[in-house]
Design an enzyme around this catalytic site. Sequence first.
Site, short mmCIF file in Angstrom:
data_model
loop_
_atom_site.label_atom_id
_atom_site.label_comp_id
_atom_site.label_asym_id
_atom_site.label_seq_id
_atom_site.Cartn_x
_atom_site.Cartn_y
_atom_site.Cartn_z
N ASN A 243 39.90 13.56 -1.79
CA ASN A 243 40.17 12.13 -1.61
C ASN A 243 40.31 11.39 -2.92
O ASN A 243 40.64 10.20 -2.93
CB ASN A 243 39.10 11.50 -0.72
CG ASN A 243 39.23 12.00 0.71
OD1 ASN A 243 40.23 12.63 1.07
ND2 ASN A 243 38.23 11.77 1.52
N ARG B 123 45.39 4.92 13.12
CA ARG B 123 45.16 4.77 11.68
C ARG B 123 46.08 3.66 11.17
O ARG B 123 47.07 3.90 10.52
CB ARG B 123 45.42 6.09 10.97
CG ARG B 123 44.55 7.25 11.44
CD ARG B 123 43.07 7.05 11.12
NE ARG B 123 42.75 7.06 9.72
CZ ARG B 123 42.52 8.17 9.01
NH1 ARG B 123 42.61 9.34 9.62
NH2 ARG B 123 42.25 8.12 7.74
N ASP C 284 32.73 10.66 6.76
CA ASP C 284 33.25 12.04 6.65
C ASP C 284 32.16 13.09 6.80
O ASP C 284 32.45 14.25 7.04
CB ASP C 284 33.97 12.24 5.31
CG ASP C 284 35.23 11.42 5.24
OD1 ASP C 284 35.76 11.24 4.13
OD2 ASP C 284 35.67 10.93 6.30
N ARG D 240 43.38 22.00 5.01
CA ARG D 240 43.89 20.77 4.40
C ARG D 240 42.94 20.24 3.33
O ARG D 240 43.35 19.65 2.35
CB ARG D 240 44.03 19.68 5.48
CG ARG D 240 45.30 19.68 6.26
CD ARG D 240 45.40 18.39 7.04
NE ARG D 240 45.07 17.26 6.19
CZ ARG D 240 44.44 16.16 6.62
NH1 ARG D 240 44.09 16.06 7.87
NH2 ARG D 240 44.18 15.16 5.79
C1 EPZ Z 1 39.84 7.34 3.41
O1 EPZ Z 1 40.68 7.09 4.53
C2 EPZ Z 1 39.61 8.83 3.40
N1 EPZ Z 1 40.87 9.54 3.23
C3 EPZ Z 1 38.95 9.27 4.71
O2 EPZ Z 1 38.67 10.66 4.61
C4 EPZ Z 1 37.63 8.51 4.87
O3 EPZ Z 1 37.06 8.84 6.12
C5 EPZ Z 1 37.89 7.00 4.81
O4 EPZ Z 1 38.58 6.67 3.57
C6 EPZ Z 1 36.60 6.20 4.86
O5 EPZ Z 1 35.77 6.57 3.81
C7 EPZ Z 1 41.38 9.66 1.99
O6 EPZ Z 1 40.83 9.16 1.02
C8 EPZ Z 1 42.66 10.44 1.88
P1 EPZ Z 1 39.90 3.24 5.31
P2 EPZ Z 1 41.37 5.62 4.73
O7 EPZ Z 1 41.15 2.54 4.96
O8 EPZ Z 1 41.76 5.08 3.42
C9 EPZ Z 1 40.72 1.03 9.43
C10 EPZ Z 1 38.64 12.90 5.32
O9 EPZ Z 1 38.10 13.49 6.26
N2 EPZ Z 1 41.91 0.47 8.77
O10 EPZ Z 1 38.65 2.94 4.51
O11 EPZ Z 1 42.37 5.75 5.80
C11 EPZ Z 1 40.83 2.53 9.65
O12 EPZ Z 1 41.54 2.80 10.84
C12 EPZ Z 1 39.32 11.56 5.54
O13 EPZ Z 1 38.66 13.31 4.12
C13 EPZ Z 1 42.61 -0.56 9.39
O14 EPZ Z 1 42.27 -0.97 10.49
O15 EPZ Z 1 40.10 4.82 5.28
C14 EPZ Z 1 39.38 2.94 9.73
O16 EPZ Z 1 38.90 2.65 11.04
C15 EPZ Z 1 39.23 11.12 6.98
N3 EPZ Z 1 43.70 -1.09 8.77
C16 EPZ Z 1 38.70 2.01 8.74
O17 EPZ Z 1 39.59 0.89 8.57
C17 EPZ Z 1 44.11 -0.65 7.53
O18 EPZ Z 1 45.12 -1.19 7.00
C18 EPZ Z 1 38.42 2.63 7.38
O19 EPZ Z 1 39.65 3.04 6.87
C19 EPZ Z 1 43.38 0.39 6.91
C20 EPZ Z 1 42.28 0.93 7.54
#
Ligand code: EPZ
Length: 416
Positions: A23, A121, A305, A397
């Site tokens: 990440n 997502r 995670d 992955r």
């Molecule tokens: C990052 O995802 C990580 N992925 C995820 O890891 C991790 O679970 C997550 O951060 C939380 O720590 C990478 O870094 C590649 P968020 P990201 O934006 O950026 C909602 C793994 O297993 N949201 O902090 O997508 C979203 O749906 C993966 O390694 C919106 O609603 O996480 C989620 O419910 C899985 N609108 C929450 O916020 C948006 O525009 C947190 O998402 C963006 C996000």
Amino acid sequence: MERIIVTPGHRLNGEVRASGSKNSALPILASTILTEEECRVTRCPDISDVDNTVQILRYLGCEAEFSSGTVTVKADCIEKSDIPYSLMEQMRSSIIFLGAMLARLGRAEISMPGGCDLGPRPIDVHISSLKKMGAEFVEYGGFLYGEAQQLRGAYIHLPFPSVGATENIMLAAVTAVGETVISNAAKEPEIADLAQMLTKMGARIEGAGGDVIKIVGVKRLYGAEHEIIPDRIEAVTLIAAAMITGGKVTVTGIVPEHIKAVADVLETAGVRISTGESFVTADAPKRLKAVPRIVTAPYPGFPTDCQPMLTAMLSVADGVTLVSEQVFQSRFKYVNELYRMGADIYVEDRTAIVLGNSRLTGARVTATDLRAGAALVIAALASTGKTEIDDIYHIARGYENIDGKLRTLGADIKMK
Ligand code: EPZ
């Protein structure tokens, strides 16, 4: 299609080194298109998400090579400004290219990331934030078309500390005109790591890792070399695997502070934790104790995670644990597969009730996402009878040589 075969009955003991963070690698590799000079990113994990990211860099027109943990990129002649569906569908986190493409090219065309097993997502926060910086977007036919003649600094307060949105804003802001302030920014270690890389490239950033990040745009960025931080989620995965077997493991090459919230939970479960400058040793009790309540939260809270792996580990603990998933909408789909292995876990909305004292039995199960696959491996290590796990491409992955690392600790695990 390859699958993982786990034959239980072995206590996992020994020492293993964590790989670089998936990440952290992804946004840092995206940052390399912000300069025409060569960048070298070291300690990149050998996983399919990194391979896919290198493919995207090549598709855009960059020279990009990945060998023995180092990705070398030269983005002096980028010809394309789209990421094709075929590459996006393999990795929804390719959305992390959006900010960098708008900054470098003034436009970006990417397929809207679909949902996944963690629920929808959305990227609404990414889009609304970049709009404040002058970008314009049209969504059509499952694609997002973005344009930005000149990105401008802006004051952006995030409704919640989205990791990806924070990263996309940083990547867009470093060469924007003027100052950008991100308040309620994500504080994950991967954010500070991205800021480190951007600063080495000549960006002006302060506050990364805290609630407020300030970025003053600069005219151009330069090539840089950067080593990715260790993968804190992999470290926890290896520890949970050893703990469910009653073993003792030292994970080296990590930043103990990065897994503090999980270490606290492990100690509540009776695990003896000792740490050094760059290692953590976890020694399992005779019997794991239940943890009254685990609530996932943005960093420095308990990482979402790590939720699947700790839930699997605590399914054999003595007592009831409540696991509340507050980051993703539905991150308990894997429980259906654990249930088939005899785990006494019930899900009510966003809470898993882990009754504990489960007598796990081997079964043929399917990985539904990266961390779900890891949870199934962990449960398999403490089952009676062999487990076969399908769809292990999810695991590939995000975990570099996870079977090899577990074999080093004494597990009987093989890919077939
Ligand atoms: C990052 O995802 C990580 N992925 C995820 O890891 C991790 O679970 C997550 O951060 C939380 O720590 C990478 O870094 C590649 P968020 P990201 O934006 O950026 C909602 C793994 O297993 N949201 O902090 O997508 C979203 O749906 C993966 O390694 C919106 O609603 O996480 C989620 O419910 C899985 N609108 C929450 O916020 C948006 O525009 C947190 O998402 C963006 C996000």
